[in-house]
Motif scaffolding. Structure first.
Motif, PDB file in Angstrom:
ATOM      1  N   UNK A   8     -31.452  66.506  68.263  1.00 57.03           N
ATOM      2  CA  UNK A   8     -32.832  65.896  67.795  1.00 57.03           C
ATOM      3  C   UNK A   8     -33.610  66.086  69.258  1.00 57.03           C
ATOM      4  N   UNK A   9     -34.982  65.776  68.790  1.00 57.34           N
ATOM      5  CA  UNK A   9     -35.800  65.793  70.068  1.00 57.34           C
ATOM      6  C   UNK A   9     -36.219  64.305  70.036  1.00 57.34           C
ATOM      7  N   UNK A  10     -36.045  63.725  71.349  1.00 59.64           N
ATOM      8  CA  UNK A  10     -36.226  62.413  71.553  1.00 59.64           C
ATOM      9  C   UNK A  10     -37.413  62.183  72.376  1.00 59.64           C
ATOM     10  N   UNK A  11     -38.499  61.468  72.051  1.00 63.42           N
ATOM     11  CA  UNK A  11     -39.709  61.396  72.753  1.00 63.42           C
ATOM     12  C   UNK A  11     -39.605  60.171  73.957  1.00 63.42           C
ATOM     13  N   UNK A  12     -40.462  60.340  74.770  1.00 66.01           N
ATOM     14  CA  UNK A  12     -40.628  59.283  75.712  1.00 66.01           C
ATOM     15  C   UNK A  12     -41.680  58.331  75.196  1.00 66.01           C
ATOM     16  N   UNK A  13     -41.231  56.842  74.723  1.00 67.24           N
ATOM     17  CA  UNK A  13     -42.044  56.285  74.001  1.00 67.24           C
ATOM     18  C   UNK A  13     -42.903  55.153  74.904  1.00 67.24           C
ATOM     19  N   UNK A  14     -42.878  55.463  76.344  1.00 69.46           N
ATOM     20  CA  UNK A  14     -43.479  54.720  77.183  1.00 69.46           C
ATOM     21  C   UNK A  14     -44.966  54.862  77.152  1.00 69.46           C
ATOM     22  N   UNK A  15     -45.580  56.133  76.728  1.00 66.87           N
ATOM     23  CA  UNK A  15     -47.005  56.222  76.747  1.00 66.87           C
ATOM     24  C   UNK A  15     -47.483  55.553  75.494  1.00 66.87           C
ATOM     25  N   UNK A  16     -46.481  55.203  74.420  1.00 68.07           N
ATOM     26  CA  UNK A  16     -47.071  54.543  73.130  1.00 68.07           C
ATOM     27  C   UNK A  16     -46.886  53.040  73.271  1.00 68.07           C
ATOM     28  N   UNK A  17     -46.346  52.432  74.397  1.00 68.51           N
ATOM     29  CA  UNK A  17     -45.912  50.976  74.364  1.00 68.51           C
ATOM     30  C   UNK A  17     -47.204  50.108  73.781  1.00 68.51           C
ATOM     31  N   UNK A  18     -48.252  50.309  74.025  1.00 70.11           N
ATOM     32  CA  UNK A  18     -49.268  49.503  73.644  1.00 70.11           C
ATOM     33  C   UNK A  18     -49.557  49.581  71.962  1.00 70.11           C
ATOM     34  N   UNK A  19     -49.109  50.619  71.450  1.00 67.52           N
ATOM     35  CA  UNK A  19     -49.425  50.898  69.748  1.00 67.52           C
ATOM     36  C   UNK A  19     -48.219  50.614  69.106  1.00 67.52           C
ATOM     37  N   UNK A  20     -47.019  50.405  69.591  1.00 70.00           N
ATOM     38  CA  UNK A  20     -45.709  50.095  68.887  1.00 70.00           C
ATOM     39  C   UNK A  20     -45.827  48.835  68.174  1.00 70.00           C
ATOM     40  N   UNK A  21     -45.243  48.906  66.878  1.00 72.38           N
ATOM     41  CA  UNK A  21     -45.150  47.266  66.132  1.00 72.38           C
ATOM     42  C   UNK A  21     -43.989  47.396  65.673  1.00 72.38           C
ATOM     43  N   UNK A  22     -43.430  45.926  65.476  1.00 69.76           N
ATOM     44  CA  UNK A  22     -42.289  45.794  64.978  1.00 69.76           C
ATOM     45  C   UNK A  22     -42.435  45.896  63.301  1.00 69.76           C
ATOM     46  N   UNK A  23     -43.501  45.795  62.841  1.00 66.79           N
ATOM     47  CA  UNK A  23     -43.831  45.796  61.523  1.00 66.79           C
ATOM     48  C   UNK A  23     -43.993  47.367  60.942  1.00 66.79           C
ATOM     49  N   UNK A  24     -44.166  48.400  61.938  1.00 65.52           N
ATOM     50  CA  UNK A  24     -44.386  49.829  61.532  1.00 65.52           C
ATOM     51  C   UNK A  24     -43.246  50.483  62.259  1.00 65.52           C
ATOM     52  N   UNK A  25     -42.868  50.580  63.433  1.00 64.84           N
ATOM     53  CA  UNK A  25     -41.931  51.497  63.909  1.00 64.84           C
ATOM     54  C   UNK A  25     -40.594  50.631  63.880  1.00 64.84           C
ATOM     55  N   UNK A  26     -40.520  49.527  63.741  1.00 66.62           N
ATOM     56  CA  UNK A  26     -39.294  48.338  63.837  1.00 66.62           C
ATOM     57  C   UNK A  26     -38.727  48.384  65.247  1.00 66.62           C
ATOM     58  N   UNK A  27     -39.483  48.857  66.100  1.00 67.10           N
ATOM     59  CA  UNK A  27     -39.064  48.393  67.474  1.00 67.10           C
ATOM     60  C   UNK A  27     -40.240  48.168  68.371  1.00 67.10           C
ATOM     61  N   UNK A  28     -40.156  47.743  69.553  1.00 67.99           N
ATOM     62  CA  UNK A  28     -41.325  47.577  70.561  1.00 67.99           C
ATOM     63  C   UNK A  28     -40.524  47.176  72.035  1.00 67.99           C
ATOM     64  N   UNK A  29     -41.433  47.323  72.889  1.00 71.91           N
ATOM     65  CA  UNK A  29     -40.711  47.225  74.484  1.00 71.91           C
ATOM     66  C   UNK A  29     -41.922  46.222  75.061  1.00 71.91           C
ATOM     67  N   UNK A  30     -41.123  45.355  75.784  1.00 65.84           N
ATOM     68  CA  UNK A  30     -41.951  44.234  76.269  1.00 65.84           C
ATOM     69  C   UNK A  30     -41.530  43.940  77.871  1.00 65.84           C
ATOM     70  N   UNK A  31     -42.260  43.449  78.686  1.00 67.89           N
ATOM     71  CA  UNK A  31     -41.916  42.663  79.904  1.00 67.89           C
ATOM     72  C   UNK A  31     -41.153  41.493  79.655  1.00 67.89           C
ATOM     73  N   UNK A  32     -40.172  41.154  80.136  1.00 66.69           N
ATOM     74  CA  UNK A  32     -39.401  40.208  79.720  1.00 66.69           C
ATOM     75  C   UNK A  32     -38.440  39.667  81.166  1.00 66.69           C
ATOM     76  N   UNK A  33     -39.076  38.674  81.951  1.00 61.79           N
ATOM     77  CA  UNK A  33     -38.301  38.152  83.066  1.00 61.79           C
ATOM     78  C   UNK A  33     -37.211  37.528  82.566  1.00 61.79           C
ATOM     79  N   UNK A  34     -35.949  37.247  83.139  1.00 66.80           N
ATOM     80  CA  UNK A  34     -34.827  36.363  83.079  1.00 66.80           C
ATOM     81  C   UNK A  34     -34.362  35.777  84.306  1.00 66.80           C
ATOM     82  N   UNK A  35     -33.962  34.431  84.042  1.00 66.20           N
ATOM     83  CA  UNK A  35     -33.325  33.547  85.055  1.00 66.20           C
ATOM     84  C   UNK A  35     -31.791  33.857  85.190  1.00 66.20           C
ATOM     85  N   UNK A  36     -31.315  34.804  84.343  1.00 68.76           N
ATOM     86  CA  UNK A  36     -30.044  34.861  84.271  1.00 68.76           C
ATOM     87  C   UNK A  36     -29.519  35.708  85.323  1.00 68.76           C
ATOM     88  N   UNK A  37     -28.229  35.205  86.230  1.00 67.31           N
ATOM     89  CA  UNK A  37     -28.079  36.031  87.358  1.00 67.31           C
ATOM     90  C   UNK A  37     -26.988  36.732  87.272  1.00 67.31           C
TER      91      UNK A  37
END
Length: 283
Positions: free
Chosen positions: A56-85
């Motif tokens: 299959x052809x698997x597209x780089x989704x980074x250019x689409x980050x701002x338009x992705x929706x959990x209610x349309x594509x069912x996935x999204x990417x977000x910045x998420x800092x963690x305190x876990x070491x």
């Protein structure tokens, strides 16, 4: 989202907007799919079913980050800092990280209550002997029409479960890289839910030592639109919607799989990741 795009722009940009790679689907339903999951550290899963690799052809989704929706594509990417070491410390994951994930899902979905109930550590390096699980290289979704509500009943007191099931609820996975370096091996591929037909979701028994659950295995469909996020770092998280009780046209299920990225170097570092599962309840 702007910070996420800026952070990515400072990394090496892929030479093409997609890669082509084989992913493992059900070719058909001539054999009922069943997956046998042994306890961690005791062996690899065994699967029944007519599985085949399809390129299959698997597209780089980074250019689409701002338009992705959990209610349309069912996935999204977000910045998420963690305190876990150290994500390999069970206590730290169950306390600190669970709180972080709960807050993240509330922020991204508007849920009134979030229940984090499970997590899985995966590595491509000596997983079995370390008591961990390997990346899943089959197209699947973690919950079905039946197993989503059943898991709520398993987790909550009976009265609360029935009250929550009477309103909208959803199950989300939060997936992240836990290594200090960006992911180089076995990234996660995700199918745009808008390209999934109902016939593409095959019920598969998931057999454990002490219980039997259900997941969906993906049946091959050439119309599937595949995406991934190259070189994911430790401060990013993918949210994947695996179940939604709402039947109003929004995405209800998804499909995803690890894949072997042909652009990875021959000495790529083994992938290390964690996925956390949680239910989100809406008023």
């Amino acid at each position: 989202m702007a910070e996420l795009r800026l952070a990515y722009s400072m990394r090496a940009v892929p030479t093409a907007p997609w890669v082509e790679a084989p992913v493992n689907y059900l070719a058909d339903l001539s054999i009922k799919p069943v997956t046998y999951n042994p306890p961690p550290g005791t062996g690899l899963p065994r699967r029944d079913g007519n599985y085949r690799n399809f390129t299959v052809r698997i597209h780089d989704a980074r250019p689409l980050v701002g338009s992705l929706s959990l209610d349309r594509q069912a996935f999204s990417l977000t910045r998420h800092e963690t305190e876990v070491r150290d994500f390999y410390r069970e206590e730290e994951v169950r306390s600190s990280y669970s709180i972080e994930v709960e807050a993240l899902i509330k922020r991204e979905t508007g849920a009134s209550k979030v229940v984090v109930f499970d997590h899985t550590l995966r590595t491509a390096d000596r997983a079995v002997e370390r008591g961990l699980r390997t990346p899943v290289r089959s197209v699947h979704n973690d919950y079905t029409e039946k197993s989503g509500p059943q898991r709520v009943r398993d987790l909550l007191p009976p009265d609360e479960a029935e009250a929550r099931l009477a309103k909208r609820f959803a199950e989300y996975n939060v997936w992240r890289n836990i290594a200090q370096e960006p992911i180089e091996m076995a990234p996660l591929g995700l199918i745009d839910a808008q390209s999934i037909a109902p016939r593409d979701l095959a019920v598969c028994d998931l057999v454990y030592a002490d219980r039997v659950g259900e997941i969906y295995q993906g049946v091959y469909n050439a119309d599937h639109q595949w995406h991934y996020f190259p070189a994911m770092t430790r401060d990013e998280a993918i949210l994947i919607k695996c179940y939604d009780s709402a039947k109003d046209g929004r995405a209800r299920f998804s499909l995803h799989s690890a894949f072997d990225d042909p652009s990875s170097s021959a000495n790529a570092r083994p992938r290390q990741s964690i996925e956390v599962r949680a239910f989100a309840f809406f008023d």
